[in-house]
Design a protein around this motif. Structure first.
Motif, PDB file in Angstrom:
ATOM      1  N   GLY A   8       0.811  -1.217   0.000  1.00  0.00           N
ATOM      2  CA  GLY A   8       0.000   0.000   0.000  1.00  0.00           C
ATOM      3  C   GLY A   8       0.840   1.260   0.000  1.00  0.00           C
ATOM      4  O   GLY A   8       0.524   2.235  -0.688  1.00  0.00           O
ATOM      5  N   THR A   9       1.925   1.230   0.742  1.00  0.00           N
ATOM      6  CA  THR A   9       2.825   2.383   0.778  1.00  0.00           C
ATOM      7  C   THR A   9       3.480   2.615  -0.578  1.00  0.00           C
ATOM      8  O   THR A   9       3.544   3.750  -1.067  1.00  0.00           O
ATOM      9  CB  THR A   9       3.910   2.172   1.847  1.00  0.00           C
ATOM     10  OG1 THR A   9       3.285   1.987   3.113  1.00  0.00           O
ATOM     11  CG2 THR A   9       4.851   3.356   1.928  1.00  0.00           C
ATOM     12  N   VAL A  10       3.945   1.547  -1.196  1.00  0.00           N
ATOM     13  CA  VAL A  10       4.622   1.672  -2.491  1.00  0.00           C
ATOM     14  C   VAL A  10       3.651   2.140  -3.574  1.00  0.00           C
ATOM     15  O   VAL A  10       3.958   3.062  -4.347  1.00  0.00           O
ATOM     16  CB  VAL A  10       5.298   0.332  -2.876  1.00  0.00           C
ATOM     17  CG1 VAL A  10       5.815   0.365  -4.299  1.00  0.00           C
ATOM     18  CG2 VAL A  10       6.422   0.017  -1.912  1.00  0.00           C
ATOM     19  N   THR A  11       2.475   1.522  -3.654  1.00  0.00           N
ATOM     20  CA  THR A  11       1.516   1.922  -4.688  1.00  0.00           C
ATOM     21  C   THR A  11       1.002   3.340  -4.444  1.00  0.00           C
ATOM     22  O   THR A  11       0.790   4.092  -5.397  1.00  0.00           O
ATOM     23  CB  THR A  11       0.331   0.951  -4.777  1.00  0.00           C
ATOM     24  OG1 THR A  11      -0.300   0.856  -3.507  1.00  0.00           O
ATOM     25  CG2 THR A  11       0.769  -0.404  -5.258  1.00  0.00           C
TER      26      THR A  11
ATOM     27  N   PHE B 299       3.823   5.787  -5.647  1.00  0.00           N
ATOM     28  CA  PHE B 299       3.902   5.935  -7.100  1.00  0.00           C
ATOM     29  C   PHE B 299       2.659   6.614  -7.675  1.00  0.00           C
ATOM     30  O   PHE B 299       2.759   7.357  -8.655  1.00  0.00           O
ATOM     31  CB  PHE B 299       4.157   4.588  -7.772  1.00  0.00           C
ATOM     32  CG  PHE B 299       5.580   4.128  -7.621  1.00  0.00           C
ATOM     33  CD1 PHE B 299       6.626   4.861  -8.149  1.00  0.00           C
ATOM     34  CD2 PHE B 299       5.869   2.967  -6.925  1.00  0.00           C
ATOM     35  CE1 PHE B 299       7.938   4.455  -8.007  1.00  0.00           C
ATOM     36  CE2 PHE B 299       7.179   2.551  -6.768  1.00  0.00           C
ATOM     37  CZ  PHE B 299       8.221   3.292  -7.305  1.00  0.00           C
ATOM     38  N   SER B 300       1.510   6.396  -7.070  1.00  0.00           N
ATOM     39  CA  SER B 300       0.298   7.088  -7.508  1.00  0.00           C
ATOM     40  C   SER B 300       0.401   8.587  -7.244  1.00  0.00           C
ATOM     41  O   SER B 300      -0.032   9.405  -8.059  1.00  0.00           O
ATOM     42  CB  SER B 300      -0.926   6.527  -6.803  1.00  0.00           C
ATOM     43  OG  SER B 300      -1.120   5.184  -7.134  1.00  0.00           O
ATOM     44  N   ALA B 301       0.966   8.946  -6.106  1.00  0.00           N
ATOM     45  CA  ALA B 301       1.126  10.356  -5.780  1.00  0.00           C
ATOM     46  C   ALA B 301       2.122  11.032  -6.717  1.00  0.00           C
ATOM     47  O   ALA B 301       1.877  12.155  -7.184  1.00  0.00           O
ATOM     48  CB  ALA B 301       1.584  10.513  -4.335  1.00  0.00           C
ATOM     49  N   ILE B 302       3.223  10.376  -6.993  1.00  0.00           N
ATOM     50  CA  ILE B 302       4.205  10.933  -7.922  1.00  0.00           C
ATOM     51  C   ILE B 302       3.593  11.083  -9.309  1.00  0.00           C
ATOM     52  O   ILE B 302       3.766  12.114  -9.975  1.00  0.00           O
ATOM     53  CB  ILE B 302       5.477  10.054  -7.974  1.00  0.00           C
ATOM     54  CG1 ILE B 302       6.176  10.051  -6.619  1.00  0.00           C
ATOM     55  CG2 ILE B 302       6.427  10.509  -9.069  1.00  0.00           C
ATOM     56  CD1 ILE B 302       6.637  11.416  -6.140  1.00  0.00           C
ATOM     57  N   TYR B 303       2.853  10.065  -9.773  1.00  0.00           N
ATOM     58  CA  TYR B 303       2.210  10.110 -11.081  1.00  0.00           C
ATOM     59  C   TYR B 303       1.218  11.269 -11.154  1.00  0.00           C
ATOM     60  O   TYR B 303       1.188  12.010 -12.141  1.00  0.00           O
ATOM     61  CB  TYR B 303       1.501   8.780 -11.350  1.00  0.00           C
ATOM     62  CG  TYR B 303       0.763   8.733 -12.660  1.00  0.00           C
ATOM     63  CD1 TYR B 303       1.436   8.495 -13.845  1.00  0.00           C
ATOM     64  CD2 TYR B 303      -0.612   8.940 -12.715  1.00  0.00           C
ATOM     65  CE1 TYR B 303       0.772   8.448 -15.052  1.00  0.00           C
ATOM     66  CE2 TYR B 303      -1.295   8.906 -13.919  1.00  0.00           C
ATOM     67  CZ  TYR B 303      -0.604   8.658 -15.087  1.00  0.00           C
ATOM     68  OH  TYR B 303      -1.268   8.631 -16.281  1.00  0.00           O
ATOM     69  N   SER B 304       0.412  11.427 -10.093  1.00  0.00           N
ATOM     70  CA  SER B 304      -0.586  12.508 -10.119  1.00  0.00           C
ATOM     71  C   SER B 304       0.068  13.883 -10.032  1.00  0.00           C
ATOM     72  O   SER B 304      -0.436  14.852 -10.602  1.00  0.00           O
ATOM     73  CB  SER B 304      -1.594  12.326  -8.987  1.00  0.00           C
ATOM     74  OG  SER B 304      -0.966  12.497  -7.728  1.00  0.00           O
ATOM     75  N   LEU B 305       1.186  13.982  -9.354  1.00  0.00           N
ATOM     76  CA  LEU B 305       1.873  15.267  -9.228  1.00  0.00           C
ATOM     77  C   LEU B 305       2.590  15.645 -10.526  1.00  0.00           C
ATOM     78  O   LEU B 305       2.480  16.790 -10.988  1.00  0.00           O
ATOM     79  CB  LEU B 305       2.878  15.202  -8.076  1.00  0.00           C
ATOM     80  CG  LEU B 305       3.610  16.484  -7.720  1.00  0.00           C
ATOM     81  CD1 LEU B 305       2.640  17.524  -7.194  1.00  0.00           C
ATOM     82  CD2 LEU B 305       4.684  16.209  -6.692  1.00  0.00           C
ATOM     83  N   VAL B 306       3.277  14.698 -11.127  1.00  0.00           N
ATOM     84  CA  VAL B 306       4.101  15.002 -12.293  1.00  0.00           C
ATOM     85  C   VAL B 306       3.309  14.914 -13.596  1.00  0.00           C
ATOM     86  O   VAL B 306       3.325  15.840 -14.405  1.00  0.00           O
ATOM     87  CB  VAL B 306       5.330  14.064 -12.337  1.00  0.00           C
ATOM     88  CG1 VAL B 306       6.143  14.281 -13.602  1.00  0.00           C
ATOM     89  CG2 VAL B 306       6.193  14.276 -11.109  1.00  0.00           C
TER      90      VAL B 306
ATOM     91  N   SER C  42      -2.206  15.321  -4.385  1.00  0.00           N
ATOM     92  CA  SER C  42      -1.326  14.160  -4.488  1.00  0.00           C
ATOM     93  C   SER C  42      -1.205  13.437  -3.147  1.00  0.00           C
ATOM     94  O   SER C  42      -1.152  12.204  -3.102  1.00  0.00           O
ATOM     95  CB  SER C  42       0.059  14.570  -4.977  1.00  0.00           C
ATOM     96  OG  SER C  42      -0.022  15.072  -6.292  1.00  0.00           O
ATOM     97  N   LEU C  43      -1.153  14.190  -2.064  1.00  0.00           N
ATOM     98  CA  LEU C  43      -1.116  13.566  -0.739  1.00  0.00           C
ATOM     99  C   LEU C  43      -2.417  12.834  -0.427  1.00  0.00           C
ATOM    100  O   LEU C  43      -2.404  11.768   0.187  1.00  0.00           O
ATOM    101  CB  LEU C  43      -0.833  14.616   0.338  1.00  0.00           C
ATOM    102  CG  LEU C  43       0.586  15.182   0.350  1.00  0.00           C
ATOM    103  CD1 LEU C  43       0.688  16.289   1.387  1.00  0.00           C
ATOM    104  CD2 LEU C  43       1.590  14.080   0.625  1.00  0.00           C
ATOM    105  N   LEU C  44      -3.541  13.383  -0.861  1.00  0.00           N
ATOM    106  CA  LEU C  44      -4.820  12.696  -0.675  1.00  0.00           C
ATOM    107  C   LEU C  44      -4.878  11.415  -1.499  1.00  0.00           C
ATOM    108  O   LEU C  44      -5.389  10.387  -1.041  1.00  0.00           O
ATOM    109  CB  LEU C  44      -5.973  13.624  -1.039  1.00  0.00           C
ATOM    110  CG  LEU C  44      -6.238  14.775  -0.080  1.00  0.00           C
ATOM    111  CD1 LEU C  44      -7.288  15.720  -0.662  1.00  0.00           C
ATOM    112  CD2 LEU C  44      -6.680  14.265   1.271  1.00  0.00           C
ATOM    113  N   ILE C  45      -4.346  11.462  -2.702  1.00  0.00           N
ATOM    114  CA  ILE C  45      -4.297  10.266  -3.551  1.00  0.00           C
ATOM    115  C   ILE C  45      -3.372   9.229  -2.928  1.00  0.00           C
ATOM    116  O   ILE C  45      -3.676   8.027  -2.908  1.00  0.00           O
ATOM    117  CB  ILE C  45      -3.866  10.638  -4.982  1.00  0.00           C
ATOM    118  CG1 ILE C  45      -5.006  11.394  -5.660  1.00  0.00           C
ATOM    119  CG2 ILE C  45      -3.472   9.414  -5.783  1.00  0.00           C
ATOM    120  CD1 ILE C  45      -4.647  11.984  -6.996  1.00  0.00           C
ATOM    121  N   TYR C  46      -2.247   9.670  -2.398  1.00  0.00           N
ATOM    122  CA  TYR C  46      -1.314   8.765  -1.713  1.00  0.00           C
ATOM    123  C   TYR C  46      -2.012   8.024  -0.584  1.00  0.00           C
ATOM    124  O   TYR C  46      -1.916   6.798  -0.467  1.00  0.00           O
ATOM    125  CB  TYR C  46      -0.122   9.573  -1.184  1.00  0.00           C
ATOM    126  CG  TYR C  46       0.777   8.823  -0.241  1.00  0.00           C
ATOM    127  CD1 TYR C  46       1.673   7.871  -0.728  1.00  0.00           C
ATOM    128  CD2 TYR C  46       0.743   9.067   1.123  1.00  0.00           C
ATOM    129  CE1 TYR C  46       2.506   7.185   0.137  1.00  0.00           C
ATOM    130  CE2 TYR C  46       1.575   8.376   1.991  1.00  0.00           C
ATOM    131  CZ  TYR C  46       2.450   7.447   1.494  1.00  0.00           C
ATOM    132  OH  TYR C  46       3.274   6.755   2.348  1.00  0.00           O
TER     133      TYR C  46
END
Length: 67
Positions: A7-10, A13-20, A29-33
């Motif tokens: 869960g932490t890893v996914t 990567f979801s937060a990075i994807y949504s941010l970039v 992005s933090l909410l998505i994380y």
């Protein structure tokens, strides 16, 4: 433990994807994380519990055929 790690890893990567890639704000992005991480952890833990329950049930079943 595996569910929390996955869960932490996914979530990361979801937060990075949504941010970039999606160009969302840092707060979004933090909410998505958090959301993706918790959802993934719950799904992995539930799958592990169901799998262990099925294996335990299969161990206790008597598969011999009596004539």
């Amino acid at each position: 433990m595996a569910g929390v790690l996955l869960g932490t890893v996914t979530g990361f990567f979801s937060a990075i994807y949504s941010l970039v890639i999606l160009d969302l704000s840092v707060l979004m992005s933090l909410l998505i994380y958090s959301g993706v991480g918790v959802a993934t952890a719950i799904l992995v833990i539930a799958a592990m519990l169901i799998r262990s329950h099925d294996e335990a049930q299969a161990d206790h079943e008597d598969t011999s055929v009596k004539a």
